[in-house]
Write a protein that holds these residues in place. Sequence first.
Motif, PDB file in Angstrom:
ATOM      1  N   LYS A 127       0.819  -1.207   0.000  1.00  0.00           N
ATOM      2  CA  LYS A 127       0.000   0.000   0.000  1.00  0.00           C
ATOM      3  C   LYS A 127       0.862   1.270   0.000  1.00  0.00           C
ATOM      4  N   LYS A 128       1.709   1.376  -1.009  1.00  0.00           N
ATOM      5  CA  LYS A 128       2.530   2.566  -1.141  1.00  0.00           C
ATOM      6  C   LYS A 128       2.734   2.896  -2.617  1.00  0.00           C
ATOM      7  N   ILE A 129       3.054   4.143  -2.867  1.00  0.00           N
ATOM      8  CA  ILE A 129       3.356   4.618  -4.215  1.00  0.00           C
ATOM      9  C   ILE A 129       4.814   5.050  -4.259  1.00  0.00           C
ATOM     10  N   SER A 130       5.506   4.655  -5.307  1.00  0.00           N
ATOM     11  CA  SER A 130       6.860   5.123  -5.551  1.00  0.00           C
ATOM     12  C   SER A 130       6.892   5.788  -6.920  1.00  0.00           C
ATOM     13  N   VAL A 131       7.800   6.730  -7.088  1.00  0.00           N
ATOM     14  CA  VAL A 131       8.003   7.391  -8.373  1.00  0.00           C
ATOM     15  C   VAL A 131       9.488   7.347  -8.695  1.00  0.00           C
ATOM     16  N   ILE A 132       9.810   6.976  -9.926  1.00  0.00           N
ATOM     17  CA  ILE A 132      11.200   6.929 -10.369  1.00  0.00           C
ATOM     18  C   ILE A 132      11.377   7.914 -11.510  1.00  0.00           C
ATOM     19  N   GLY A 133      12.205   8.928 -11.285  1.00  0.00           N
ATOM     20  CA  GLY A 133      12.495   9.903 -12.323  1.00  0.00           C
ATOM     21  C   GLY A 133      13.626   9.404 -13.207  1.00  0.00           C
ATOM     22  N   ILE A 134      13.416   9.494 -14.520  1.00  0.00           N
ATOM     23  CA  ILE A 134      14.405   9.021 -15.488  1.00  0.00           C
ATOM     24  C   ILE A 134      14.863  10.229 -16.310  1.00  0.00           C
ATOM     25  N   PRO A 135      16.105  10.676 -16.162  1.00  0.00           N
ATOM     26  CA  PRO A 135      16.581  11.857 -16.887  1.00  0.00           C
ATOM     27  C   PRO A 135      16.370  11.734 -18.393  1.00  0.00           C
ATOM     28  N   VAL A 180      12.066   2.132 -21.988  1.00  0.00           N
ATOM     29  CA  VAL A 180      12.206   2.208 -20.530  1.00  0.00           C
ATOM     30  C   VAL A 180      12.205   0.808 -19.918  1.00  0.00           C
ATOM     31  N   SER A 181      11.357  -0.061 -20.426  1.00  0.00           N
ATOM     32  CA  SER A 181      11.322  -1.439 -19.935  1.00  0.00           C
ATOM     33  C   SER A 181      12.675  -2.112 -20.147  1.00  0.00           C
ATOM     34  N   ASN A 182      13.246  -1.952 -21.335  1.00  0.00           N
ATOM     35  CA  ASN A 182      14.547  -2.565 -21.624  1.00  0.00           C
ATOM     36  C   ASN A 182      15.650  -1.969 -20.754  1.00  0.00           C
ATOM     37  N   LEU A 183      15.601  -0.660 -20.548  1.00  0.00           N
ATOM     38  CA  LEU A 183      16.584  -0.006 -19.680  1.00  0.00           C
ATOM     39  C   LEU A 183      16.562  -0.608 -18.287  1.00  0.00           C
ATOM     40  N   MET A 184      15.372  -0.958 -17.816  1.00  0.00           N
ATOM     41  CA  MET A 184      15.206  -1.445 -16.446  1.00  0.00           C
ATOM     42  C   MET A 184      15.015  -2.961 -16.414  1.00  0.00           C
ATOM     43  N   TYR A 185      15.845  -3.656 -17.192  1.00  0.00           N
ATOM     44  CA  TYR A 185      15.894  -5.126 -17.169  1.00  0.00           C
ATOM     45  C   TYR A 185      14.559  -5.773 -17.551  1.00  0.00           C
ATOM     46  N   ILE A 322      15.414   9.149  -8.228  1.00  0.00           N
ATOM     47  CA  ILE A 322      15.932   9.563  -9.533  1.00  0.00           C
ATOM     48  C   ILE A 322      17.067   8.603  -9.871  1.00  0.00           C
ATOM     49  N   LEU A 323      17.031   8.043 -11.074  1.00  0.00           N
ATOM     50  CA  LEU A 323      18.050   7.063 -11.437  1.00  0.00           C
ATOM     51  C   LEU A 323      19.441   7.639 -11.212  1.00  0.00           C
ATOM     52  N   GLU A 324      20.252   6.892 -10.483  1.00  0.00           N
ATOM     53  CA  GLU A 324      21.612   7.344 -10.230  1.00  0.00           C
ATOM     54  C   GLU A 324      22.476   7.139 -11.475  1.00  0.00           C
ATOM     55  N   GLY A 325      23.411   8.057 -11.668  1.00  0.00           N
ATOM     56  CA  GLY A 325      24.288   7.956 -12.817  1.00  0.00           C
ATOM     57  C   GLY A 325      25.261   9.110 -12.871  1.00  0.00           C
ATOM     58  N   GLU A 326      25.821   9.325 -14.047  1.00  0.00           N
ATOM     59  CA  GLU A 326      26.844  10.350 -14.221  1.00  0.00           C
ATOM     60  C   GLU A 326      26.523  11.224 -15.425  1.00  0.00           C
ATOM     61  N   ASN A 327      26.585  12.534 -15.222  1.00  0.00           N
ATOM     62  CA  ASN A 327      26.455  13.472 -16.332  1.00  0.00           C
ATOM     63  C   ASN A 327      27.787  13.566 -17.070  1.00  0.00           C
ATOM     64  N   ARG A 328      27.720  13.470 -18.386  1.00  0.00           N
ATOM     65  CA  ARG A 328      28.923  13.623 -19.205  1.00  0.00           C
ATOM     66  C   ARG A 328      28.613  14.549 -20.371  1.00  0.00           C
ATOM     67  N   ARG A 329      29.610  15.266 -20.787  1.00  0.00           N
ATOM     68  CA  ARG A 329      29.459  16.142 -21.947  1.00  0.00           C
ATOM     69  C   ARG A 329      29.755  15.335 -23.196  1.00  0.00           C
ATOM     70  N   ASP A 340      24.776   1.134 -13.477  1.00  0.00           N
ATOM     71  CA  ASP A 340      24.086  -0.151 -13.610  1.00  0.00           C
ATOM     72  C   ASP A 340      23.906  -0.849 -12.267  1.00  0.00           C
ATOM     73  N   GLU A 341      24.907  -0.779 -11.394  1.00  0.00           N
ATOM     74  CA  GLU A 341      24.794  -1.428 -10.097  1.00  0.00           C
ATOM     75  C   GLU A 341      23.724  -0.755  -9.233  1.00  0.00           C
ATOM     76  N   ALA A 342      23.689   0.577  -9.276  1.00  0.00           N
ATOM     77  CA  ALA A 342      22.676   1.312  -8.508  1.00  0.00           C
ATOM     78  C   ALA A 342      21.283   1.012  -9.048  1.00  0.00           C
ATOM     79  N   LEU A 343      21.149   0.899 -10.373  1.00  0.00           N
ATOM     80  CA  LEU A 343      19.861   0.571 -10.974  1.00  0.00           C
ATOM     81  C   LEU A 343      19.407  -0.819 -10.542  1.00  0.00           C
ATOM     82  N   TYR A 344      20.320  -1.763 -10.530  1.00  0.00           N
ATOM     83  CA  TYR A 344      20.008  -3.135 -10.108  1.00  0.00           C
ATOM     84  C   TYR A 344      19.454  -3.122  -8.683  1.00  0.00           C
TER      85      TYR A 344
END
Length: 357
Positions: A127-135, A180-185, A322-329, A340-344
Amino acid sequence: MKTSKEQKSKGGRRIKKVFLGIGITLAVLVIGGLSTFVIARAMGKSNLKKQADSDGPVLDTRENESDKEEAGLVTRNGKKYRYNEDIITILCMGIDTKEAIRAEDGNRNGGGQADANFLLVLDNKDKKISVIGIPRDTMTDIDIYDVFGQYSSTSKEHLALQYAYGDGGTLSCELMQKAVSNLMYQLPIHGYVSINLDAIATLNDMVGGVTVEITDEYAAMEYISRKAGETVTLWGDEAVLYVQARDVDKDFSAYMRLARQKQYLMAFMSKAMSAVKADLPLALEMYNSVSKHMITNLGASEIAYLAPEAVGCAFDSDSFYILEGENRRGQVYDEYHVDDEALYDLILEVFYLPAED
């Protein structure tokens, strides 16, 4: 000739019969309406389950290869987990256009980009709601199509572009759902909603405006007439500006804006859930009010199922990720590379339950 007493008695019996008839009629209507609502909710849940492309994520156990033999179990840090099947996921997309959205546009590569992407997770078990922000700048595999609608290739590109390679309507949403489905396994995604900028103002005002504290980054924009730290209630187009504005001349401005969108969504969802809890039909009213500015595979039966479930769930800032990751130029544009490990670990936390021994 009947006496006055006899006439009153007969009249009383007639009145009783009328009221009895009204009572029976109302009871039939109420029971019929309730039955219809119950049936609609059951159909809505069934439809949602059918719309997912997979039954569960494909997570390989990374610690003990023998655990693969145990169907449905995943081991992480010595603990076993099983996928929570009592979850519904809805992909919510904000499209960077004010043009009308049509389910079958036919205009390839011209339907705008998915500027804001949030995965709404309804967990009926806990009985909870979660939200995942995907940059929007998340680098992931997307399907490339030419202007004639012919599939060309699959390439690692910005997630936001996947919407643009569709038709600006249903196909764009389906392509985003797949990406998005493929990104998240291969995570099951049961529904999608895409709205353009005009829908934001309408929904914002239907919940009575949304109150936020102005961020430093937003106040620093030269065309913004608000001060950092000021608490304001956003109405209409100002709500649109608040979630859309960014300094495109600064690196990673889309990612910085995501924190502001999270702040707004937290405030909006809190007000919306309270409003719908007090007036359940409001959910359908909100749905209908933005129909011209929205593409979704959620119908009335799906809304009939989701609205009562959602208002009965807990939701707070700890459930907003919010999906963890790294900003790159990149060579031309900003890029966001997901850890990938944080997403897992995130998928295990949100979508899995400890397996019973």
